[in-house]
Design a protein around this motif. Structure first.
Motif, PDB file in Angstrom:
ATOM      1  N   ASP A  88       0.814  -1.219   0.000  1.00  0.00           N
ATOM      2  CA  ASP A  88       0.000   0.000   0.000  1.00  0.00           C
ATOM      3  C   ASP A  88       0.846   1.267   0.000  1.00  0.00           C
ATOM      4  OD1 ASP A  88      -2.533  -1.182  -0.028  1.00  0.00           O
ATOM      5  OD2 ASP A  88      -2.499  -1.500   2.148  1.00  0.00           O
ATOM      6  N   ALA A  89       2.096   1.158   0.425  1.00  0.00           N
ATOM      7  CA  ALA A  89       2.943   2.347   0.542  1.00  0.00           C
ATOM      8  C   ALA A  89       3.181   3.031  -0.800  1.00  0.00           C
ATOM      9  CB  ALA A  89       4.283   1.980   1.188  1.00  0.00           C
ATOM     10  N   VAL A  90       3.128   2.279  -1.882  1.00  0.00           N
ATOM     11  CA  VAL A  90       3.368   2.895  -3.198  1.00  0.00           C
ATOM     12  C   VAL A  90       2.235   3.848  -3.565  1.00  0.00           C
ATOM     13  CG1 VAL A  90       4.737   0.943  -3.996  1.00  0.00           C
ATOM     14  CG2 VAL A  90       2.279   0.975  -4.453  1.00  0.00           C
ATOM     15  N   ARG A  91       1.087   3.723  -2.890  1.00  0.00           N
ATOM     16  CA  ARG A  91      -0.039   4.624  -3.140  1.00  0.00           C
ATOM     17  C   ARG A  91      -0.274   5.566  -1.960  1.00  0.00           C
ATOM     18  NH1 ARG A  91      -3.164   3.979  -7.374  1.00  0.00           N
ATOM     19  NH2 ARG A  91      -2.728   2.246  -8.769  1.00  0.00           N
ATOM     20  N   THR A  92       0.746   5.750  -1.149  1.00  0.00           N
ATOM     21  CA  THR A  92       0.619   6.561   0.057  1.00  0.00           C
ATOM     22  C   THR A  92       1.674   7.663   0.051  1.00  0.00           C
ATOM     23  OG1 THR A  92      -0.121   4.601   1.263  1.00  0.00           O
ATOM     24  CG2 THR A  92       0.562   6.491   2.573  1.00  0.00           C
ATOM     25  N   TYR A  93       1.279   8.843   0.508  1.00  0.00           N
ATOM     26  CA  TYR A  93       2.241   9.929   0.647  1.00  0.00           C
ATOM     27  C   TYR A  93       2.089  10.588   2.011  1.00  0.00           C
ATOM     28  CZ  TYR A  93      -1.717  12.918  -0.820  1.00  0.00           C
ATOM     29  OH  TYR A  93      -2.935  13.546  -0.920  1.00  0.00           O
ATOM     30  N   LYS A  94       3.116  11.268   2.426  1.00  0.00           N
ATOM     31  CA  LYS A  94       3.174  11.889   3.751  1.00  0.00           C
ATOM     32  C   LYS A  94       2.835  13.372   3.650  1.00  0.00           C
ATOM     33  CE  LYS A  94       6.492  12.699   7.518  1.00  0.00           C
ATOM     34  NZ  LYS A  94       7.912  12.519   7.924  1.00  0.00           N
ATOM     35  N   ARG A  95       1.966  13.820   4.547  1.00  0.00           N
ATOM     36  CA  ARG A  95       1.619  15.230   4.656  1.00  0.00           C
ATOM     37  C   ARG A  95       1.614  15.612   6.130  1.00  0.00           C
ATOM     38  NH1 ARG A  95       2.647  15.822   0.181  1.00  0.00           N
ATOM     39  NH2 ARG A  95       1.449  16.710  -1.543  1.00  0.00           N
ATOM     40  N   GLY A  96       2.684  16.246   6.565  1.00  0.00           N
ATOM     41  CA  GLY A  96       2.747  16.705   7.951  1.00  0.00           C
ATOM     42  C   GLY A  96       2.643  15.567   8.941  1.00  0.00           C
ATOM     43  N   ASP A  97       1.568  15.573   9.743  1.00  0.00           N
ATOM     44  CA  ASP A  97       1.414  14.599  10.824  1.00  0.00           C
ATOM     45  C   ASP A  97       0.613  13.377  10.400  1.00  0.00           C
ATOM     46  OD1 ASP A  97      -1.068  15.721  10.533  1.00  0.00           O
ATOM     47  OD2 ASP A  97      -1.397  16.112  12.671  1.00  0.00           O
ATOM     48  N   ARG A  98       0.499  13.141   9.084  1.00  0.00           N
ATOM     49  CA  ARG A  98      -0.313  12.012   8.626  1.00  0.00           C
ATOM     50  C   ARG A  98       0.214  11.428   7.323  1.00  0.00           C
ATOM     51  NH1 ARG A  98      -5.388  14.795   8.895  1.00  0.00           N
ATOM     52  NH2 ARG A  98      -4.080  15.927  10.363  1.00  0.00           N
ATOM     53  N   TYR A  99      -0.245  10.224   7.049  1.00  0.00           N
ATOM     54  CA  TYR A  99      -0.063   9.603   5.749  1.00  0.00           C
ATOM     55  C   TYR A  99      -1.425   9.554   5.067  1.00  0.00           C
ATOM     56  CZ  TYR A  99       4.355   7.938   7.759  1.00  0.00           C
ATOM     57  OH  TYR A  99       5.584   7.861   8.350  1.00  0.00           O
ATOM     58  N   ILE A 100      -1.432   9.708   3.749  1.00  0.00           N
ATOM     59  CA  ILE A 100      -2.674   9.681   2.981  1.00  0.00           C
ATOM     60  C   ILE A 100      -2.551   8.604   1.912  1.00  0.00           C
ATOM     61  CG2 ILE A 100      -4.295  10.983   1.561  1.00  0.00           C
ATOM     62  CD1 ILE A 100      -3.181  13.536   2.876  1.00  0.00           C
ATOM     63  N   MET A 101      -3.395   7.587   2.016  1.00  0.00           N
ATOM     64  CA  MET A 101      -3.364   6.466   1.083  1.00  0.00           C
ATOM     65  C   MET A 101      -4.466   6.647   0.041  1.00  0.00           C
ATOM     66  SD  MET A 101      -3.893   2.392   1.936  1.00  0.00           S
ATOM     67  CE  MET A 101      -2.785   2.512   3.363  1.00  0.00           C
ATOM     68  N   LEU A 102      -4.103   6.502  -1.219  1.00  0.00           N
ATOM     69  CA  LEU A 102      -5.065   6.595  -2.303  1.00  0.00           C
ATOM     70  C   LEU A 102      -5.544   5.201  -2.688  1.00  0.00           C
ATOM     71  CD1 LEU A 102      -3.388   9.344  -4.531  1.00  0.00           C
ATOM     72  CD2 LEU A 102      -5.074   9.605  -2.700  1.00  0.00           C
ATOM     73  N   PRO A 103      -6.740   5.089  -3.251  1.00  0.00           N
ATOM     74  CA  PRO A 103      -7.290   3.768  -3.582  1.00  0.00           C
ATOM     75  C   PRO A 103      -6.555   3.106  -4.736  1.00  0.00           C
ATOM     76  CG  PRO A 103      -8.702   5.493  -4.450  1.00  0.00           C
ATOM     77  CD  PRO A 103      -7.662   6.180  -3.602  1.00  0.00           C
ATOM     78  N   GLN A 104      -6.775   1.823  -4.904  1.00  0.00           N
ATOM     79  CA  GLN A 104      -6.110   1.056  -5.950  1.00  0.00           C
ATOM     80  C   GLN A 104      -6.542   1.500  -7.342  1.00  0.00           C
ATOM     81  OE1 GLN A 104      -3.703  -1.185  -5.727  1.00  0.00           O
ATOM     82  NE2 GLN A 104      -3.609  -1.240  -3.493  1.00  0.00           N
ATOM     83  N   SER A 105      -7.753   2.018  -7.477  1.00  0.00           N
ATOM     84  CA  SER A 105      -8.190   2.508  -8.781  1.00  0.00           C
ATOM     85  C   SER A 105      -7.443   3.792  -9.129  1.00  0.00           C
ATOM     86  CB  SER A 105      -9.692   2.777  -8.751  1.00  0.00           C
ATOM     87  OG  SER A 105      -9.998   3.727  -7.747  1.00  0.00           O
ATOM     88  N   GLY A 106      -7.327   4.084 -10.392  1.00  0.00           N
ATOM     89  CA  GLY A 106      -6.628   5.288 -10.816  1.00  0.00           C
ATOM     90  C   GLY A 106      -5.167   5.016 -11.138  1.00  0.00           C
ATOM     91  N   ARG A 107      -4.514   5.993 -11.741  1.00  0.00           N
ATOM     92  CA  ARG A 107      -3.129   5.860 -12.182  1.00  0.00           C
ATOM     93  C   ARG A 107      -2.216   6.629 -11.235  1.00  0.00           C
ATOM     94  NH1 ARG A 107      -2.117   4.901 -17.712  1.00  0.00           N
ATOM     95  NH2 ARG A 107      -0.481   6.481 -17.619  1.00  0.00           N
ATOM     96  N   LEU A 108      -1.127   5.977 -10.843  1.00  0.00           N
ATOM     97  CA  LEU A 108      -0.201   6.629  -9.919  1.00  0.00           C
ATOM     98  C   LEU A 108       0.369   7.915 -10.491  1.00  0.00           C
ATOM     99  CD1 LEU A 108       1.824   3.680  -8.341  1.00  0.00           C
ATOM    100  CD2 LEU A 108       0.276   5.239  -7.181  1.00  0.00           C
ATOM    101  N   ASP A 109       0.728   7.908 -11.760  1.00  0.00           N
ATOM    102  CA  ASP A 109       1.364   9.087 -12.336  1.00  0.00           C
ATOM    103  C   ASP A 109       0.396  10.267 -12.448  1.00  0.00           C
ATOM    104  OD1 ASP A 109      -0.160   7.866 -14.235  1.00  0.00           O
ATOM    105  OD2 ASP A 109       1.309   8.010 -15.854  1.00  0.00           O
ATOM    106  N   GLU A 110      -0.910   9.981 -12.423  1.00  0.00           N
ATOM    107  CA  GLU A 110      -1.893  11.057 -12.505  1.00  0.00           C
ATOM    108  C   GLU A 110      -2.379  11.492 -11.123  1.00  0.00           C
ATOM    109  OE1 GLU A 110      -5.017   9.571 -14.899  1.00  0.00           O
ATOM    110  OE2 GLU A 110      -3.898   9.707 -16.794  1.00  0.00           O
ATOM    111  N   ASP A 111      -2.550  10.534 -10.211  1.00  0.00           N
ATOM    112  CA  ASP A 111      -3.199  10.824  -8.937  1.00  0.00           C
ATOM    113  C   ASP A 111      -2.235  11.118  -7.789  1.00  0.00           C
ATOM    114  OD1 ASP A 111      -5.539  10.309 -10.259  1.00  0.00           O
ATOM    115  OD2 ASP A 111      -5.687   8.238  -9.592  1.00  0.00           O
ATOM    116  N   MET A 112      -1.050  10.533  -7.821  1.00  0.00           N
ATOM    117  CA  MET A 112      -0.127  10.667  -6.697  1.00  0.00           C
ATOM    118  C   MET A 112       0.703  11.943  -6.813  1.00  0.00           C
ATOM    119  SD  MET A 112       0.195   8.417  -4.177  1.00  0.00           S
ATOM    120  CE  MET A 112       1.935   8.310  -3.790  1.00  0.00           C
ATOM    121  N   PRO A 113       0.731  12.765  -5.758  1.00  0.00           N
ATOM    122  CA  PRO A 113       1.626  13.932  -5.774  1.00  0.00           C
ATOM    123  C   PRO A 113       3.081  13.486  -5.694  1.00  0.00           C
ATOM    124  CG  PRO A 113       0.641  13.669  -3.611  1.00  0.00           C
ATOM    125  CD  PRO A 113      -0.011  12.650  -4.501  1.00  0.00           C
TER     126      PRO A 113
END
Length: 325
Positions: free
Chosen positions: A270-295
């Motif tokens: 799941d970490a490949v679809r997760t990014y860190k923002r301050g005091d939290r991690y934000i995980m994006l769903p499996q649907s969608g494209r990483l290059d489009e959705d992930m900051p």
């Protein structure tokens, strides 16, 4: 959305008579300014006790109902703006011998919440998850993982034009019903040995206040489909024992059915679809494209996972004592 948007709104919380529900109601009444809070749960005694605790506050409506009952749930959702979905069956070992009951509540019940919210055109829904839903090894964790997937995918339902769904996932809640702290205190007061599952065991730790703040913050920042994970400390079970009863005699009882030695909130997968923002991690769903959705900013390194035993934040014995005082 700002917290001011809660003003004069209607908030419904499923399973609202639990420890988290009680704390959330307190916070909402004091800080969020809703016109109405609807407590939806199936235990009339707990509702009575909580109604007395809040001095029969007219801003709170009490609805007896089960999330397994779609019709009753749909009726309760009319006119609701925000939903906190906290209702669940949670005992790990009990789930192993009552599997279908957990599926009916945690999975089917969650879908009922989604359907009722969409039909009522609720604005936002935040569902509460658990660290046991990451790489689950027990039925409880597996049922909560299913629920997480239902909520994060509900945003993509073509019939849903109004409601946003997100999930918050965190670890053990200090002071919640079922916490081991009261048990350890009672046994220590009686001079009895304290049972430890395994001296190597670690757990994530969050207070009720922190959990409520995190839920409210998720409402503020959610766009829909995210799974929010707070960056919180871990603690060693032996340190918890030392904080509660210094020098107490302990004995190891071994892992219960379905129990993990260490907990995890973000797996390496799941970490490949997760990014860190301050005091939290934000995980994006499996649907969608990483290059489009992930900051690009905040992406996690290859091989990252978020486990209680490899955490970079730890509570000391003194810090645990301060928290449980």
């Amino acid at each position: 959305m700002s917290t001011n948007e809660f003003a004069n709104s209607v908030i419904l919380i499923t399973g609202g008579t639990g420890s988290l529900g009680k704390k959330f109601i307190e916070h909402a009444l004091e800080h969020l300014g809703p016109s109405t809070i609807i407590v939806y749960s199936r235990d009339e005694l707990k509702q009575f006790e909580l109604r007395e605790y809040f001095n029969r506050d007219p801003r709170i409506r009490w609805v007896i109902g089960d999330i397994r009952d779609r019709e009753r749930l749909s009726s309760a959702m009319h006119g609701v703006d925000f939903v906190v979905h906290a209702a669940a069956l949670k005992q790990v070992d009990t789930a192993e011998v009552n599997a279908y009951e957990y599926v009916r509540t945690n999975v089917t019940g969650s879908q009922n919440v989604i359907d009722a919210a969409v039909a009522a055109k609720v604005r936002k829904v935040v569902a509460l998850s658990t660290d046991k839903a990451s790489s689950p090894v027990n039925l409880y964790g597996a049922s909560k993982l299913c629920a997480d997937k239902l909520f994060t995918s509900a945003n993509m339902d073509p019939h849903n034009q109004h409601t946003k769904f997100s999930v918050v996932r965190y670890g053990n809640v200090l002071g919640s019903r079922g916490s081991v702290v009261p048990l350890f205190r009672r046994l220590a007061a009686e001079g009895k040995p304290l049972p430890i599952t395994d001296k190597r065991m670690t757990r994530f730790w969050i207070t009720l206040d922190q959990a409520v703040d995190f839920i409210v913050n998720a409402f503020v920042h959610m766009q829909g489909s995210e799974l929010f994970v707070p960056r919180i400390p871990s603690m060693r079970v032996v340190d918890l024992v030392e904080a509660i009863a210094p020098g107490a005699i302990t004995h190891e009882v071994g892992l219960r059915p379905g129990e993990k030695l260490h907990e995890e909130m973000i797996s390496e997968v799941d970490a490949v679809r997760t990014y860190k923002r301050g005091d939290r991690y934000i995980m994006l769903p499996q649907s969608g494209r990483l290059d489009e959705d992930m900051p690009m900013v905040g992406r996690l390194p290859d091989g990252f996972n978020y486990r209680s035993d490899t955490n970079d934040q730890w509570l000391s014995v003194a810090e645990i004592q301060e928290l449980i005082a």
